[in-house]
Design a protein around this motif. Sequence first.
Motif, PDB file in Angstrom:
ATOM      1  N   UNK A  56      11.130  12.803  10.786  1.00 16.99           N
ATOM      2  CA  UNK A  56      10.831  11.427  10.581  1.00 16.99           C
ATOM      3  C   UNK A  56      10.200  11.187   9.034  1.00 16.99           C
ATOM      4  N   UNK A  57       9.609  12.510   8.773  1.00 20.59           N
ATOM      5  CA  UNK A  57       8.867  12.400   7.217  1.00 20.59           C
ATOM      6  C   UNK A  57       9.973  11.941   6.353  1.00 20.59           C
ATOM      7  N   UNK A  58      11.114  12.250   6.199  1.00 21.22           N
ATOM      8  CA  UNK A  58      12.177  11.955   5.439  1.00 21.22           C
ATOM      9  C   UNK A  58      12.259  10.764   5.331  1.00 21.22           C
ATOM     10  N   UNK A  59      12.333   9.915   6.403  1.00 21.65           N
ATOM     11  CA  UNK A  59      12.457   8.399   6.351  1.00 21.65           C
ATOM     12  C   UNK A  59      11.342   7.775   5.729  1.00 21.65           C
ATOM     13  N   UNK A  60      10.170   8.321   5.887  1.00 21.20           N
ATOM     14  CA  UNK A  60       8.977   7.811   5.245  1.00 21.20           C
ATOM     15  C   UNK A  60       8.905   8.129   3.785  1.00 21.20           C
ATOM     16  N   UNK A  88      12.456  15.382  -5.521  1.00 18.60           N
ATOM     17  CA  UNK A  88      13.768  15.504  -5.542  1.00 18.60           C
ATOM     18  C   UNK A  88      14.567  14.048  -5.276  1.00 18.60           C
ATOM     19  N   UNK A  89      13.874  13.116  -4.426  1.00 23.89           N
ATOM     20  CA  UNK A  89      14.331  11.950  -4.034  1.00 23.89           C
ATOM     21  C   UNK A  89      14.009  11.138  -5.391  1.00 23.89           C
ATOM     22  N   UNK A  90      13.010  11.135  -6.312  1.00 22.27           N
ATOM     23  CA  UNK A  90      12.647  10.534  -7.398  1.00 22.27           C
ATOM     24  C   UNK A  90      13.799  10.819  -8.524  1.00 22.27           C
ATOM     25  N   UNK A  91      14.481  12.190  -8.426  1.00 27.66           N
ATOM     26  CA  UNK A  91      15.284  12.683  -9.375  1.00 27.66           C
ATOM     27  C   UNK A  91      16.264  11.920  -9.127  1.00 27.66           C
ATOM     28  N   UNK A 177       2.529   2.432  -8.326  1.00 27.87           N
ATOM     29  CA  UNK A 177       2.039   3.770  -7.939  1.00 27.87           C
ATOM     30  C   UNK A 177       2.452   3.346  -6.223  1.00 27.87           C
ATOM     31  N   UNK A 178       2.881   4.563  -5.742  1.00 25.31           N
ATOM     32  CA  UNK A 178       3.353   4.247  -4.127  1.00 25.31           C
ATOM     33  C   UNK A 178       2.509   5.603  -3.440  1.00 25.31           C
ATOM     34  N   UNK A 179       1.658   5.369  -2.620  1.00 27.20           N
ATOM     35  CA  UNK A 179       0.837   6.636  -1.974  1.00 27.20           C
ATOM     36  C   UNK A 179       1.185   6.633  -0.568  1.00 27.20           C
ATOM     37  N   UNK A 180       1.923   7.329  -0.087  1.00 30.37           N
ATOM     38  CA  UNK A 180       2.026   7.711   1.379  1.00 30.37           C
ATOM     39  C   UNK A 180       1.023   8.746   1.978  1.00 30.37           C
ATOM     40  N   UNK A 181       0.428   8.508   3.250  1.00 32.98           N
ATOM     41  CA  UNK A 181      -0.352   9.407   4.164  1.00 32.98           C
ATOM     42  C   UNK A 181      -0.605   8.860   5.498  1.00 32.98           C
ATOM     43  N   UNK A 182      -1.184   9.593   5.958  1.00 28.07           N
ATOM     44  CA  UNK A 182      -1.521   9.362   7.335  1.00 28.07           C
ATOM     45  C   UNK A 182      -2.408   8.105   7.259  1.00 28.07           C
ATOM     46  N   UNK A 245      -1.062  -2.510   1.384  1.00 27.07           N
ATOM     47  CA  UNK A 245      -1.020  -1.440   2.013  1.00 27.07           C
ATOM     48  C   UNK A 245      -0.028  -1.715   3.298  1.00 27.07           C
ATOM     49  N   UNK A 246       1.062  -0.823   3.744  1.00 28.97           N
ATOM     50  CA  UNK A 246       1.672  -1.027   4.771  1.00 28.97           C
ATOM     51  C   UNK A 246       1.678  -0.046   5.964  1.00 28.97           C
ATOM     52  N   UNK A 247       1.452  -0.477   7.085  1.00 29.86           N
ATOM     53  CA  UNK A 247       1.534   0.396   8.088  1.00 29.86           C
ATOM     54  C   UNK A 247       2.781   0.634   8.643  1.00 29.86           C
ATOM     55  N   UNK A 248       3.218   1.971   8.795  1.00 28.95           N
ATOM     56  CA  UNK A 248       4.418   2.450   9.185  1.00 28.95           C
ATOM     57  C   UNK A 248       4.620   3.440  10.372  1.00 28.95           C
TER      58      UNK A 248
END
Length: 260
Positions: A56-60, A88-91, A177-182, A245-248
């Motif tokens: 699922x990390x690919x979706x996030x 790679x996604x940004x590319x 800026x987009x910051x993904x984390x736990x 901040x978005x919870x996913x």
Amino acid sequence: MASVVQYALPSLLSRHPQNFGVGNRRIRCSSSERQALFNRMAPVYDNLIDLLSLGQHRVWKRMAVSWSGAKKGDCVLDLCCGSGDLAFLLSDKVGIHGKVIGLDFSKKLLQIALSRKNLRLKASYKNIEWVEGNALDLPFCDDYFDAITMGYGLRNVVDKEKAVAEMFRVLKPGSKVSVLDFNKSNQPITSLFQEWMIDNVVVPVGSSYGLAEECKYLKSSIQEFLTGEELEQLAVTAGFSNAKFYEIAGGLMGNLVAMR
């Protein structure tokens, strides 16, 4: 053949240019212990993330890139890039006329990112450069990037305020800026489930790779991390005009989006 570099094009001059250049000189890191930890994990890092997230990390990560607002022709930064997924996604987003810089303090993870790039034939991937560097002292001039992403990196830096301030400095006004984390959830049920997953899934899986102690670090890093509200405040304090901040993933993960 391309390589992992500490390079400095004229347009990417650091405020401390003596620390950079083409060659084998290393950029100083914020924490040698954390750097060593990720270097040890590098050979199995991708397999571990796939197993632990059930893919699922690919979706996030696609969500994080979409929230960054990166578009064709942009020059973008993937901070704490690891083995390169977000880069790679940004590319793909910025295309052959854009530019992607992937920066990390783990040389071994960057070498894996480089090998992944060399195995892929997409023309747009030629726009990616890998830089071994320090998130707390970025080797780029002010107001340079059109977008910045950071996946599972902010939690691991020793000075989160400085890291966010550096992102603000090198980001162009009006960019995001987009910051993904736990996510450090305020919900007891979510927190308990997160801890159960770490104790009963993450650590046992890590043990099978000989990385039990390294995976135990994850639990403490989440406990010491900031809540979504605290991350929003951190961004605003650094100078960002707004932050959300978005919870996913049912609150297990979170993504901070801030506009300069």
